[in-house]
Design a protein around this motif. Structure first.
Motif, PDB file in Angstrom:
ATOM      1  N   ASP A   1       1.756  47.098 -31.716  1.00  0.00           N
ATOM      2  CA  ASP A   1       1.747  48.031 -30.588  1.00  0.00           C
ATOM      3  C   ASP A   1       2.409  47.405 -29.360  1.00  0.00           C
ATOM      4  O   ASP A   1       3.150  48.076 -28.635  1.00  0.00           O
ATOM      5  CB  ASP A   1       0.321  48.450 -30.249  1.00  0.00           C
ATOM      6  CG  ASP A   1      -0.284  49.369 -31.303  1.00  0.00           C
ATOM      7  OD1 ASP A   1       0.486  49.950 -32.090  1.00  0.00           O
ATOM      8  OD2 ASP A   1      -1.519  49.486 -31.348  1.00  0.00           O
ATOM      9  N   GLY A   2       2.151  46.144 -29.135  1.00  0.00           N
ATOM     10  CA  GLY A   2       2.793  45.461 -28.018  1.00  0.00           C
ATOM     11  C   GLY A   2       4.299  45.361 -28.192  1.00  0.00           C
ATOM     12  O   GLY A   2       5.063  45.494 -27.233  1.00  0.00           O
ATOM     13  N   GLN A   3       4.723  45.148 -29.431  1.00  0.00           N
ATOM     14  CA  GLN A   3       6.160  45.078 -29.723  1.00  0.00           C
ATOM     15  C   GLN A   3       6.826  46.431 -29.444  1.00  0.00           C
ATOM     16  O   GLN A   3       7.920  46.486 -28.870  1.00  0.00           O
ATOM     17  CB  GLN A   3       6.350  44.681 -31.188  1.00  0.00           C
ATOM     18  CG  GLN A   3       7.795  44.410 -31.588  1.00  0.00           C
ATOM     19  CD  GLN A   3       7.896  44.005 -33.050  1.00  0.00           C
ATOM     20  OE1 GLN A   3       7.090  44.446 -33.883  1.00  0.00           O
ATOM     21  NE2 GLN A   3       8.857  43.158 -33.371  1.00  0.00           N
ATOM     22  N   VAL A   4       6.162  47.503 -29.844  1.00  0.00           N
ATOM     23  CA  VAL A   4       6.704  48.839 -29.599  1.00  0.00           C
ATOM     24  C   VAL A   4       6.799  49.104 -28.099  1.00  0.00           C
ATOM     25  O   VAL A   4       7.808  49.634 -27.607  1.00  0.00           O
ATOM     26  CB  VAL A   4       5.842  49.916 -30.290  1.00  0.00           C
ATOM     27  CG1 VAL A   4       6.269  51.319 -29.851  1.00  0.00           C
ATOM     28  CG2 VAL A   4       5.947  49.780 -31.796  1.00  0.00           C
ATOM     29  N   GLU A   5       5.766  48.744 -27.362  1.00  0.00           N
ATOM     30  CA  GLU A   5       5.800  48.950 -25.911  1.00  0.00           C
ATOM     31  C   GLU A   5       6.940  48.164 -25.264  1.00  0.00           C
ATOM     32  O   GLU A   5       7.612  48.658 -24.360  1.00  0.00           O
ATOM     33  CB  GLU A   5       4.463  48.564 -25.286  1.00  0.00           C
ATOM     34  CG  GLU A   5       3.354  49.568 -25.530  1.00  0.00           C
ATOM     35  CD  GLU A   5       3.679  50.957 -24.987  1.00  0.00           C
ATOM     36  OE1 GLU A   5       4.151  51.055 -23.829  1.00  0.00           O
ATOM     37  OE2 GLU A   5       3.484  51.943 -25.716  1.00  0.00           O
ATOM     38  N   ALA A   6       7.157  46.949 -25.741  1.00  0.00           N
ATOM     39  CA  ALA A   6       8.267  46.145 -25.204  1.00  0.00           C
ATOM     40  C   ALA A   6       9.611  46.808 -25.495  1.00  0.00           C
ATOM     41  O   ALA A   6      10.510  46.833 -24.644  1.00  0.00           O
ATOM     42  CB  ALA A   6       8.226  44.741 -25.792  1.00  0.00           C
ATOM     43  N   PHE A   7       9.743  47.344 -26.698  1.00  0.00           N
ATOM     44  CA  PHE A   7      10.974  48.057 -27.058  1.00  0.00           C
ATOM     45  C   PHE A   7      11.178  49.262 -26.151  1.00  0.00           C
ATOM     46  O   PHE A   7      12.288  49.481 -25.628  1.00  0.00           O
ATOM     47  CB  PHE A   7      10.894  48.508 -28.516  1.00  0.00           C
ATOM     48  CG  PHE A   7      11.914  49.533 -28.907  1.00  0.00           C
ATOM     49  CD1 PHE A   7      13.238  49.174 -29.124  1.00  0.00           C
ATOM     50  CD2 PHE A   7      11.558  50.872 -29.042  1.00  0.00           C
ATOM     51  CE1 PHE A   7      14.193  50.128 -29.473  1.00  0.00           C
ATOM     52  CE2 PHE A   7      12.503  51.830 -29.397  1.00  0.00           C
ATOM     53  CZ  PHE A   7      13.819  51.457 -29.609  1.00  0.00           C
TER      54      PHE A   7
ATOM     55  N   ALA B   1      24.289  45.911 -28.498  1.00  0.00           N
ATOM     56  CA  ALA B   1      23.559  44.636 -28.518  1.00  0.00           C
ATOM     57  C   ALA B   1      22.051  44.881 -28.543  1.00  0.00           C
ATOM     58  O   ALA B   1      21.301  44.209 -29.273  1.00  0.00           O
ATOM     59  CB  ALA B   1      23.954  43.788 -27.313  1.00  0.00           C
ATOM     60  N   PHE B   2      21.597  45.827 -27.741  1.00  0.00           N
ATOM     61  CA  PHE B   2      20.176  46.180 -27.694  1.00  0.00           C
ATOM     62  C   PHE B   2      19.684  46.646 -29.068  1.00  0.00           C
ATOM     63  O   PHE B   2      18.643  46.195 -29.565  1.00  0.00           O
ATOM     64  CB  PHE B   2      19.989  47.277 -26.648  1.00  0.00           C
ATOM     65  CG  PHE B   2      18.630  47.921 -26.644  1.00  0.00           C
ATOM     66  CD1 PHE B   2      17.595  47.374 -25.904  1.00  0.00           C
ATOM     67  CD2 PHE B   2      18.385  49.090 -27.358  1.00  0.00           C
ATOM     68  CE1 PHE B   2      16.337  47.981 -25.887  1.00  0.00           C
ATOM     69  CE2 PHE B   2      17.139  49.700 -27.351  1.00  0.00           C
ATOM     70  CZ  PHE B   2      16.117  49.128 -26.610  1.00  0.00           C
ATOM     71  N   LEU B   3      20.438  47.528 -29.693  1.00  0.00           N
ATOM     72  CA  LEU B   3      20.024  48.086 -30.982  1.00  0.00           C
ATOM     73  C   LEU B   3      19.979  47.020 -32.072  1.00  0.00           C
ATOM     74  O   LEU B   3      19.038  46.976 -32.877  1.00  0.00           O
ATOM     75  CB  LEU B   3      20.970  49.212 -31.385  1.00  0.00           C
ATOM     76  CG  LEU B   3      20.925  50.475 -30.515  1.00  0.00           C
ATOM     77  CD1 LEU B   3      22.085  51.403 -30.843  1.00  0.00           C
ATOM     78  CD2 LEU B   3      19.587  51.208 -30.681  1.00  0.00           C
TER      79      LEU B   3
ATOM     80  N   GLU C   1      14.180  42.731 -34.962  1.00  0.00           N
ATOM     81  CA  GLU C   1      12.764  42.559 -34.624  1.00  0.00           C
ATOM     82  C   GLU C   1      11.872  43.393 -35.548  1.00  0.00           C
ATOM     83  O   GLU C   1      10.879  42.894 -36.086  1.00  0.00           O
ATOM     84  CB  GLU C   1      12.531  42.972 -33.167  1.00  0.00           C
ATOM     85  CG  GLU C   1      13.091  42.012 -32.145  1.00  0.00           C
ATOM     86  CD  GLU C   1      12.250  40.747 -32.026  1.00  0.00           C
ATOM     87  OE1 GLU C   1      11.008  40.850 -32.021  1.00  0.00           O
ATOM     88  OE2 GLU C   1      12.851  39.651 -31.962  1.00  0.00           O
ATOM     89  N   PHE C   2      12.217  44.653 -35.728  1.00  0.00           N
ATOM     90  CA  PHE C   2      11.356  45.537 -36.529  1.00  0.00           C
ATOM     91  C   PHE C   2      11.522  45.301 -38.023  1.00  0.00           C
ATOM     92  O   PHE C   2      10.570  45.455 -38.790  1.00  0.00           O
ATOM     93  CB  PHE C   2      11.613  46.998 -36.164  1.00  0.00           C
ATOM     94  CG  PHE C   2      11.095  47.374 -34.804  1.00  0.00           C
ATOM     95  CD1 PHE C   2       9.753  47.244 -34.498  1.00  0.00           C
ATOM     96  CD2 PHE C   2      11.958  47.838 -33.826  1.00  0.00           C
ATOM     97  CE1 PHE C   2       9.261  47.574 -33.241  1.00  0.00           C
ATOM     98  CE2 PHE C   2      11.490  48.182 -32.551  1.00  0.00           C
ATOM     99  CZ  PHE C   2      10.136  48.047 -32.266  1.00  0.00           C
TER     100      PHE C   2
END
Length: 570
Positions: free
Chosen positions: A26-32, A69-71, A77-78
């Motif tokens: 969940d934290g990873q998703v929020e960061a994304f 670059a972002f994508l 990461e995912f």
């Protein structure tokens, strides 16, 4: 359905199957998401994150490099995150995020619509949303709008630089962008009016003048491009199959979906032929019915279609249907509704016109309390002949089915449900085929429950349902097989019983979009197959229709393929 970008999608009363959520994911998703909003403030605004309103990004090569670059970073990461510790909802989120990122990369580097579709560069949506959403007092909203207005000259310069030279744009999308320019100017006029109300007319005078000049300059540039625009609007078989895989995320290929639609077409036509034959004596009279099934069905539908609302009451009639549909769903216990979520029927804003005649525009998941708009394009500007054609298409029976599809228990109801699902991924990046498929399924659900029970309604539902089937046949045939305008109009008018105006608007739509028209039948057919599988699994008397609806919507706007796998497993 036309949604705001990253629109909130749909109502869930049954929780997803229990499994402890992984807080790290969940934290990873929020960061994304927070990184995404910084990269794309327009997407943030559409999602309801209005603190990003004053920030501007320009649609040029530098922004595309940052996006790429972002994508790539977040895809890694995912992909490196294991499913092992994730709940059902989180596993779906992870699968959807990976699919979304892969799709965005494909759009950016393979489809490259940014280079050939001038209508991509329409800044009116965020401006209108910021002006008319009461997220803050008007003076604060105007403060956020001012840098956006001031940036419009640079926005349009970047848009012009992005478009392919030497005829590399499509004529159809260039014409659409030219058509929508007055709507952008209309939004700027609205900003000027509200600025005057707030005593800020002087501070907006120069930026608005420069913005208007930029809109007109872009329009003039497009008019110069138009004579040499020669890129085909048809994307071809290879791109189509890939786009279908990215957009629809079905368990089937585009070709397989087309073949299933052909089978369904025959089933629907057989039923309509029998219904029309039974209605013939009362509707047409003693005249002998024709042997040709298209002529038989078409004659009965044409005669029945003379019953329609008056032109000047078109939007008001739709507005009056909403409480009737709410009452039917409640009284027949089809699924739960949340009456606290506001739905407003309104005339489609001018800058959004030109693709679909009706649509739902839902708020972002960060502000689910905001209004959902049921946009309806009025018939005011049509000639009497054009208006009559539209009114016959949206006759007494079909106008009701339209509101079932767009509002209750279709898009609006599903959108309210989806905002209750844990997390924001399914609401932000909802699967279009699930969303459209649910609306088409909702039509069948209402007819099966006895809504409007009459031979006329049954026949008209057949015509409307045939539209969803025909959408798939049309879209696939046009983009992969080179179907001509004449053949398309024959398919729509003679074989699917649509009026000439409706058929010509659909021909325009298939030139301006690709794959989206397949989402209706693709999603519906997978939902219906799932329902019938679970019915068979439950045995006689063991299937609870409302429980099925609630559980299905409880997964949010995930692809039907993912929802079906979980519901069959549970």
């Amino acid at each position: 359905m036309k949604r705001r970008e990253f629109a909130a999608l749909g109502l869930a009363s049954l929780a997803l199957p229990a499994l402890a959520a992984d807080a790290g994911f969940d934290g990873q998703v929020e960061a994304f998401l927070e990184a995404l909003w910084r990269l794309d403030p327009d997407a943030a605004v559409a999602a309801g994150r209005f603190e990003f309103a004053p920030q501007i990004t320009l649609p040029g090569s530098a922004q595309r490099d940052r996006q790429r670059a972002f994508l790539k970073h977040w895809l890694a990461e995912f992909e490196n995150r294991s499913d092992a510790t994730l709940s059902v909802s989180q596993r779906m989120d992870r699968a959807m995020l990976i699919a979304k990122i892969n799709s965005d990369l494909w759009q950016l580097d393979t489809l490259r619509e940014w280079a050939w579709n001038p209508a991509n560069y329409n800044p009116a949506g965020p401006l209108d949303l910021l002006l008319n959403t009461d997220y803050a007092p008007l003076p604060e909203r105007l403060k956020a709008l001012k840098p956006r207005v001031a940036a419009l000259p640079a926005f349009y310069r970047a848009a012009q630089a992005s478009l392919a030279p030497n005829g590399g744009v499509t004529r159809e999308h260039t014409e659409l962008a030219i058509q929508q320019a007055p709507g952008v100017l209309g939004v700027l006029d609205d900003i000027a009016k509200r600025a005057a109300e707030a005593g800020q007319a002087a501070t907006f005078k120069a930026p608005l003048a420069q913005a208007r000049a930029a809109v007109n300059g872009y329009g003039a540039h497009l008019k110069r491009l138009l004579p040499s625009a020669r890129r085909s609007f048809r994307i071809g078989a290879a791109l189509y199959e890939a786009k279908f895989a990215h957009d629809i995320q079905s368990a089937r290929t585009a070709k397989a979906t087309y073949e299933i639609a052909l089978q369904r077409r025959e089933e629907v036509l057989a039923g309509m032929q029998a219904q029309a034959a039974a209605l013939w004596p009362s509707v047409i009279g003693a005249e002998a019915p024709p042997a040709d099934r298209f002529a038989l069905i078409g004659r009965v539908i044409a005669k029945l279609s003379e019953r329609h609302v008056a032109r000047e009451r078109f939007v008001d009639e739709i507005r009056a249907q909403i409480p009737q549909l709410e009452a039917w769903v409640r009284d027949h216990d089809l699924l739960n509704q949340d009456m606290s979520k506001p739905l407003a029927v309104r005339e489609t804003p001018e800058y959004e016109r030109g693709v679909a005649g009706a649509s739902i525009e839902a708020p972002g998941p960060y502000r689910p309390q905001d209004k959902t708009y049921y946009n309806v394009t009025p018939l005011d500007e049509l000639t009497p002949e054009q208006a009559e054609s539209s009114l016959r298409e949206y006759n007494h029976w079909i106008l009701q089915i339209l509101s079932i599809h767009e509002a209750i228990p279709g898009h609006y109801t599903q959108l309210v449900h989806a905002n209750r699902v844990p997390g924001k991924v399914k609401a932000l990046f909802g699967n279009g085929a699930m969303i459209e498929g649910w609306a088409v399924y909702g039509e069948r659900m209402m007819i099966e429950s006895g809504y409007g029970a009459s031979p006329e309604m049954t026949l008209m539902w057949g015509k409307w349902h045939l539209r969803a089937v025909t959408n798939t046949l049309l879209d696939y045939s046009v983009h992969t097989g080179g179907m001509t305008e004449a053949d398309a109009l024959d398919l729509l008018m003679r074989q699917a019983f649509q009026t000439e105006r409706e058929a010509r608007e659909k021909w325009r739509r298939v030139q301006l979009t690709s794959v989206q028209l397949t989402s209706y039948f693709s999603g519906y057919s997978e939902i219906f197959v799932l329902r019938e599988q679970l019915k068979a699994k439950s045995g006689p008397g063991g299937f609870d229709l409302k429980a099925f609806h609630e559980k299905f919507l409880g997964y949010g706007s995930a692809p039907v393929r993912l929802i079906a796998a979980e519901m069959i497993r549970s």
